[in-house]
Design an enzyme around this catalytic site. Sequence first.
Site, PDB file in Angstrom:
ATOM      1  N   ARG A 196       0.838  -1.202   0.000  1.00 55.97           N
ATOM      2  CA  ARG A 196       0.000   0.000   0.000  1.00 55.97           C
ATOM      3  C   ARG A 196       0.877   1.259   0.000  1.00 55.97           C
ATOM      4  NH1 ARG A 196      -3.969   3.242  -0.980  1.00 55.97           N
ATOM      5  NH2 ARG A 196      -2.413   4.841  -0.929  1.00 55.97           N
ATOM      6  N   TYR A 197       1.854   1.289   0.927  1.00 57.66           N
ATOM      7  CA  TYR A 197       2.728   2.456   1.056  1.00 57.66           C
ATOM      8  C   TYR A 197       4.059   2.137   0.395  1.00 57.66           C
ATOM      9  CZ  TYR A 197      -0.583   3.612   4.834  1.00 57.66           C
ATOM     10  OH  TYR A 197      -1.700   3.887   5.563  1.00 57.66           O
TER      11      TYR A 197
ATOM     12  N   ARG B 133       6.763   0.291   2.838  1.00 61.12           N
ATOM     13  CA  ARG B 133       6.511  -0.873   3.693  1.00 61.12           C
ATOM     14  C   ARG B 133       5.470  -1.796   3.074  1.00 61.12           C
ATOM     15  NH1 ARG B 133       4.717   3.915   5.288  1.00 61.12           N
ATOM     16  NH2 ARG B 133       3.007   4.206   6.765  1.00 61.12           N
TER      17      ARG B 133
ATOM     18  N   CYS C  57      -5.041 -18.570  13.801  1.00 66.67           N
ATOM     19  CA  CYS C  57      -4.869 -17.828  15.056  1.00 66.67           C
ATOM     20  C   CYS C  57      -5.236 -18.754  16.195  1.00 66.67           C
ATOM     21  CB  CYS C  57      -5.806 -16.620  15.124  1.00 66.67           C
ATOM     22  SG  CYS C  57      -5.492 -15.434  13.826  1.00 66.67           S
TER      23      CYS C  57
ATOM     24  N   CYS D 237     -10.802 -13.661  17.074  1.00 66.09           N
ATOM     25  CA  CYS D 237     -11.472 -12.476  17.614  1.00 66.09           C
ATOM     26  C   CYS D 237     -12.702 -12.202  16.769  1.00 66.09           C
ATOM     27  CB  CYS D 237     -10.537 -11.281  17.559  1.00 66.09           C
ATOM     28  SG  CYS D 237      -8.895 -11.675  18.180  1.00 66.09           S
TER      29      CYS D 237
ATOM     30  N   CYS E 103     -12.318  -9.358  14.151  1.00 71.33           N
ATOM     31  CA  CYS E 103     -11.132  -9.405  13.287  1.00 71.33           C
ATOM     32  C   CYS E 103     -11.312  -8.572  12.016  1.00 71.33           C
ATOM     33  CB  CYS E 103     -10.834 -10.844  12.908  1.00 71.33           C
ATOM     34  SG  CYS E 103      -9.335 -10.989  11.923  1.00 71.33           S
TER      35      CYS E 103
ATOM     36  N   ARG F 230      -9.589  -9.161   9.365  1.00 71.11           N
ATOM     37  CA  ARG F 230      -9.425 -10.091   8.224  1.00 71.11           C
ATOM     38  C   ARG F 230     -10.381 -11.260   8.388  1.00 71.11           C
ATOM     39  NH1 ARG F 230      -3.673  -9.086   8.798  1.00 71.11           N
ATOM     40  NH2 ARG F 230      -3.489  -7.076   7.732  1.00 71.11           N
TER      41      ARG F 230
ATOM     42  N   ASP G  64     -13.182  -1.182  11.711  1.00 69.48           N
ATOM     43  CA  ASP G  64     -13.173  -1.276  10.245  1.00 69.48           C
ATOM     44  C   ASP G  64     -14.510  -1.778   9.683  1.00 69.48           C
ATOM     45  OD1 ASP G  64     -10.517  -0.443  10.031  1.00 69.48           O
ATOM     46  OD2 ASP G  64      -9.772  -2.478  10.388  1.00 69.48           O
TER      47      ASP G  64
ATOM     48  N   ASP H 213      -8.845   3.592   8.998  1.00 69.27           N
ATOM     49  CA  ASP H 213      -8.290   3.006   7.774  1.00 69.27           C
ATOM     50  C   ASP H 213      -9.325   3.233   6.677  1.00 69.27           C
ATOM     51  OD1 ASP H 213      -6.359   1.722   6.333  1.00 69.27           O
ATOM     52  OD2 ASP H 213      -6.294  -0.059   7.616  1.00 69.27           O
TER      53      ASP H 213
ATOM     54  N   LYS I 280      -4.285   4.851   6.086  1.00 70.36           N
ATOM     55  CA  LYS I 280      -4.756   5.235   7.420  1.00 70.36           C
ATOM     56  C   LYS I 280      -4.712   6.747   7.582  1.00 70.36           C
ATOM     57  CE  LYS I 280      -3.220   0.946   9.570  1.00 70.36           C
ATOM     58  NZ  LYS I 280      -2.552   0.310   8.397  1.00 70.36           N
TER      59      LYS I 280
HETATM   60  C1  LIG Z   1      -1.498  -0.408   8.458  1.00 68.90           C
HETATM   61  C2  LIG Z   1      -0.723  -0.798   7.301  1.00 68.90           C
HETATM   62  C3  LIG Z   1       0.644  -0.521   7.241  1.00 68.90           C
HETATM   63  C4  LIG Z   1       1.398   0.154   8.368  1.00 68.90           C
HETATM   64  O1  LIG Z   1       1.017   1.459   8.585  1.00 68.90           O
HETATM   65  P1  LIG Z   1       1.732   2.279   9.762  1.00 68.90           P
HETATM   66  O2  LIG Z   1       1.031   3.601   9.765  1.00 68.90           O
HETATM   67  O3  LIG Z   1       3.179   2.373   9.411  1.00 68.90           O
HETATM   68  O4  LIG Z   1       1.536   1.518  11.030  1.00 68.90           O
HETATM   69  C5  LIG Z   1       1.321  -0.902   6.114  1.00 68.90           C
HETATM   70  N1  LIG Z   1       0.700  -1.518   5.077  1.00 68.90           N
HETATM   71  C6  LIG Z   1      -0.618  -1.776   5.105  1.00 68.90           C
HETATM   72  C7  LIG Z   1      -1.233  -2.442   3.931  1.00 68.90           C
HETATM   73  C8  LIG Z   1      -1.374  -1.436   6.218  1.00 68.90           C
HETATM   74  O5  LIG Z   1      -2.676  -1.732   6.255  1.00 68.90           O
HETATM   75  S1  SF4 Z   2      -7.577  -9.910  15.212  1.00 73.67           S
HETATM   76 FE1  SF4 Z   2      -7.868 -11.475  13.603  1.00 73.67          FE
HETATM   77  S2  SF4 Z   2      -5.772 -11.945  12.902  1.00 73.67           S
HETATM   78 FE2  SF4 Z   2      -5.582 -10.910  14.886  1.00 73.67          FE
HETATM   79  S3  SF4 Z   2      -5.510 -12.575  16.418  1.00 73.67           S
HETATM   80 FE3  SF4 Z   2      -7.646 -11.903  16.251  1.00 73.67          FE
HETATM   81  S4  SF4 Z   2      -8.548 -13.293  14.728  1.00 73.67           S
HETATM   82 FE4  SF4 Z   2      -6.328 -13.438  14.511  1.00 73.67          FE
END
Ligand SMILES: *Cc1c(COP(=O)(O)O)cnc(C)c1O
Ligand code: SF4
Length: 377
Positions: free
Chosen positions: A121-122, A125, A134, A138, A141, A143, A303, A340, A347
Amino acid sequence: MLELKENYWKKIPYFSNIEKNQWEDWKWQIRNRLVSIEDILKIFNPEKDLIKAFQRTTQIYHFGTTPYYLSLIKEFSYKDPIFKQIFPHLDEIDEEKQKFAYEDPFLEDGFLSPVQGLTHRYPDRVLFRATNFCSVYCRHCMRKRMFLEEERARTKEEYDQMFDYIRQNKNIKEVLISGGDPLTLPNKKIEYILKNLQEIEHIDIIRIGSRELVVNPYRFFDEDLLNLFEKYDKVWLITHFNHPNEITNITKKAVRNILQTGTPVLNQTVLMKDINDDKYIIETLMRDLLKVKIKPYYLFYCDPVKGSIHFRTDIKKGIAIIEHLRGRVSGLATPIYAVDLENGLGKVPVFPNYILEEGENYIIFRNYEGKIIKQRK
Ligand SMILES: *Cc1c(COP(=O)(O)O)cnc(C)c1O
Ligand code: SF4
């Protein structure tokens, strides 16, 4: 913060025969996860509608918890912040409640994914999803789409393709290893990932996102894992505490072990309705995190994820909480409140507004007590 007594798990009849060396073994905790309604019935006798909610919801989204995390529950009802984070609820599959949510709102698997398992995305990173398993699932979650898949870690071949992409992109300075939970993987697999990433010269930081510190702190009493943290010195750990009831004397010891390896520990919290959307709960959580030497990093607006969006609170509630913290609580304890954006647009930090007016040669500020102050530019 919870002070757990010697043999605290024996208060739960089902665990009364479990010995210290079993309970405190992280592998025992994962092997003995509770995953079904039959497992739940060994612990307590839920009312009929709870059983129904469990059965209907888990036809779609699976359930799982470590015995340790379960033992932190004080009351087996949705009023309990830990129970509510793990026990399935009909809202998760309620079409009306989920209608503005998406399976993958941030397009992690969509066009932001150059190679399966990576999200770029960025520019500097990249997100590296190592497994979809997991030890605790949660309910909130972000995801949740992975709950629909078969549980598995990625293969070595998949990892190799992910490493290739990172090697070829010199702009990437940081890799966020997430999942699922990467620290549920065996140490050998973790070492394979860390070794490959550490060797890439343009990588400065390896950020591991894991909830094991919350749900299975015994993971960090494993000398082999601690040795990996020591050896691969680009590693940072980001964890995910949402409520003060999750922080115990065992957390404190585990963090101490991690810090001794030279690995910083930070936390991300999700703001959730009827779990922690209260300024005093968040204040206590942030203070307790600092007590055990974890630095609060983000507080996230919930989210728009299918199966999880019902935990969302009013955006202003989070702003009011940050406003409450600022000035009253150590600056170290104040996280960045962030949203996000949908479609993977990144974000966005959201702050209370402290500048009321700007003139040609003055600025009018508001301080944390609400005092209005005019100052020259
Ligand atoms: C949250 C996220 C990051 C990290 O973002 P930071 O602001 O550096 O914590 C990097 N890539 C993706 C795809 C993300 O969702
Ligand atoms: S938030 Fe989602 S990925 Fe993170 S520990 Fe919980 S279930 Fe697993």
